[in-house]
Design a protein around this motif. Structure first.
Motif, PDB file in Angstrom:
ATOM      1  N   ALA A  69       9.628 -13.029   6.863  1.00  0.00           N
ATOM      2  CA  ALA A  69      10.550 -12.490   5.725  1.00  0.00           C
ATOM      3  C   ALA A  69       9.958 -13.064   4.054  1.00  0.00           C
ATOM      4  O   ALA A  69      10.320 -12.739   3.062  1.00  0.00           O
ATOM      5  CB  ALA A  69      12.206 -13.335   5.991  1.00  0.00           C
ATOM      6  N   ASP A  70       9.262 -14.489   4.379  1.00  0.00           N
ATOM      7  CA  ASP A  70       9.018 -15.225   3.443  1.00  0.00           C
ATOM      8  C   ASP A  70       7.198 -14.331   2.027  1.00  0.00           C
ATOM      9  O   ASP A  70       7.164 -15.432   1.521  1.00  0.00           O
ATOM     10  CB  ASP A  70       9.035 -16.389   2.791  1.00  0.00           C
ATOM     11  N   GLY A  71       7.317 -13.137   3.156  1.00  0.00           N
ATOM     12  CA  GLY A  71       5.913 -13.263   2.442  1.00  0.00           C
ATOM     13  C   GLY A  71       4.164 -13.130   3.868  1.00  0.00           C
ATOM     14  O   GLY A  71       3.433 -12.868   2.526  1.00  0.00           O
ATOM     15  N   ARG A  72       5.209 -13.418   4.235  1.00  0.00           N
ATOM     16  CA  ARG A  72       2.961 -14.099   4.106  1.00  0.00           C
ATOM     17  C   ARG A  72       2.456 -13.316   5.870  1.00  0.00           C
ATOM     18  O   ARG A  72       3.675 -12.801   6.320  1.00  0.00           O
ATOM     19  CB  ARG A  72       3.260 -15.291   5.403  1.00  0.00           C
ATOM     20  N   LEU A  73       1.378 -13.252   5.318  1.00  0.00           N
ATOM     21  CA  LEU A  73       0.862 -12.120   6.642  1.00  0.00           C
ATOM     22  C   LEU A  73       0.733 -12.515   7.874  1.00  0.00           C
ATOM     23  O   LEU A  73       0.052 -14.055   7.913  1.00  0.00           O
ATOM     24  CB  LEU A  73      -0.637 -11.481   6.408  1.00  0.00           C
ATOM     25  N   LEU A  74       1.292 -12.017   9.067  1.00  0.00           N
ATOM     26  CA  LEU A  74       1.246 -12.683  10.080  1.00  0.00           C
ATOM     27  C   LEU A  74       0.123 -12.282  11.271  1.00  0.00           C
ATOM     28  O   LEU A  74       0.161 -12.814  12.347  1.00  0.00           O
ATOM     29  CB  LEU A  74       2.275 -13.291  10.791  1.00  0.00           C
ATOM     30  N   ALA A  75       0.016 -10.654  11.066  1.00  0.00           N
ATOM     31  CA  ALA A  75      -0.467  -9.792  11.561  1.00  0.00           C
ATOM     32  C   ALA A  75      -0.912  -8.880  10.400  1.00  0.00           C
ATOM     33  O   ALA A  75      -1.062  -8.008  10.412  1.00  0.00           O
ATOM     34  CB  ALA A  75       0.119  -9.469  13.295  1.00  0.00           C
ATOM     35  N   TRP A  76      -2.368  -8.617  11.435  1.00  0.00           N
ATOM     36  CA  TRP A  76      -3.328  -6.834  10.744  1.00  0.00           C
ATOM     37  C   TRP A  76      -3.536  -6.431  11.718  1.00  0.00           C
ATOM     38  O   TRP A  76      -4.348  -7.114  12.568  1.00  0.00           O
ATOM     39  CB  TRP A  76      -3.616  -7.042   9.942  1.00  0.00           C
ATOM     40  N   GLY A  77      -3.740  -5.258  11.461  1.00  0.00           N
ATOM     41  CA  GLY A  77      -4.667  -4.526  12.298  1.00  0.00           C
ATOM     42  C   GLY A  77      -5.355  -3.570  11.446  1.00  0.00           C
ATOM     43  O   GLY A  77      -5.228  -2.834  10.616  1.00  0.00           O
ATOM     44  N   SER A  78      -5.897  -2.965  11.957  1.00  0.00           N
ATOM     45  CA  SER A  78      -7.068  -1.451  11.611  1.00  0.00           C
ATOM     46  C   SER A  78      -7.758  -0.762  12.439  1.00  0.00           C
ATOM     47  O   SER A  78      -8.917  -1.255  13.927  1.00  0.00           O
ATOM     48  CB  SER A  78      -7.995  -1.719  10.180  1.00  0.00           C
TER      49      SER A  78
END
Length: 86
Positions: A69-78
């Protein structure tokens, strides 16, 4: 200001990654490598940008990032498809 990607929290939203997300992806990638005890093979922001520019990657359809909610990237995938087999 550098955010601490090691602080976990609930994912508030998912969206495709954009070129401007390269610093956050790089920071999270490097933090996860350190947390796994991997050798120091840090990725640079330029390397992430180069990966984003790969002809086999279309950011809007092939990537997702999970944001707090505060704009931090917590996970990603591609996912990507090699244009030419190796």
């Amino acid at each position: 200001m550098t955010r601490n990607p090691t602080l976990a929290g609930p994912i508030a939203s998912w969206r495709a990654l954009a070129p401007d997300d390269a610093p956050d992806v790089t920071e999270l990638f490097n933090a996860s490598r350190r947390a796994d005890g991997a050798p120091d093979e840090s990725r640079s922001v330029d390397e992430t940008r180069h990966e984003f520019d790969d002809p086999g990657v279309t950011l809007p359809t092939d990537t997702r990032g999970g944001w707090s909610a505060d704009g931090r990237l917590l996970a990603w995938g591609s996912v990507w498809c090699r244009v030419q087999p190796v």
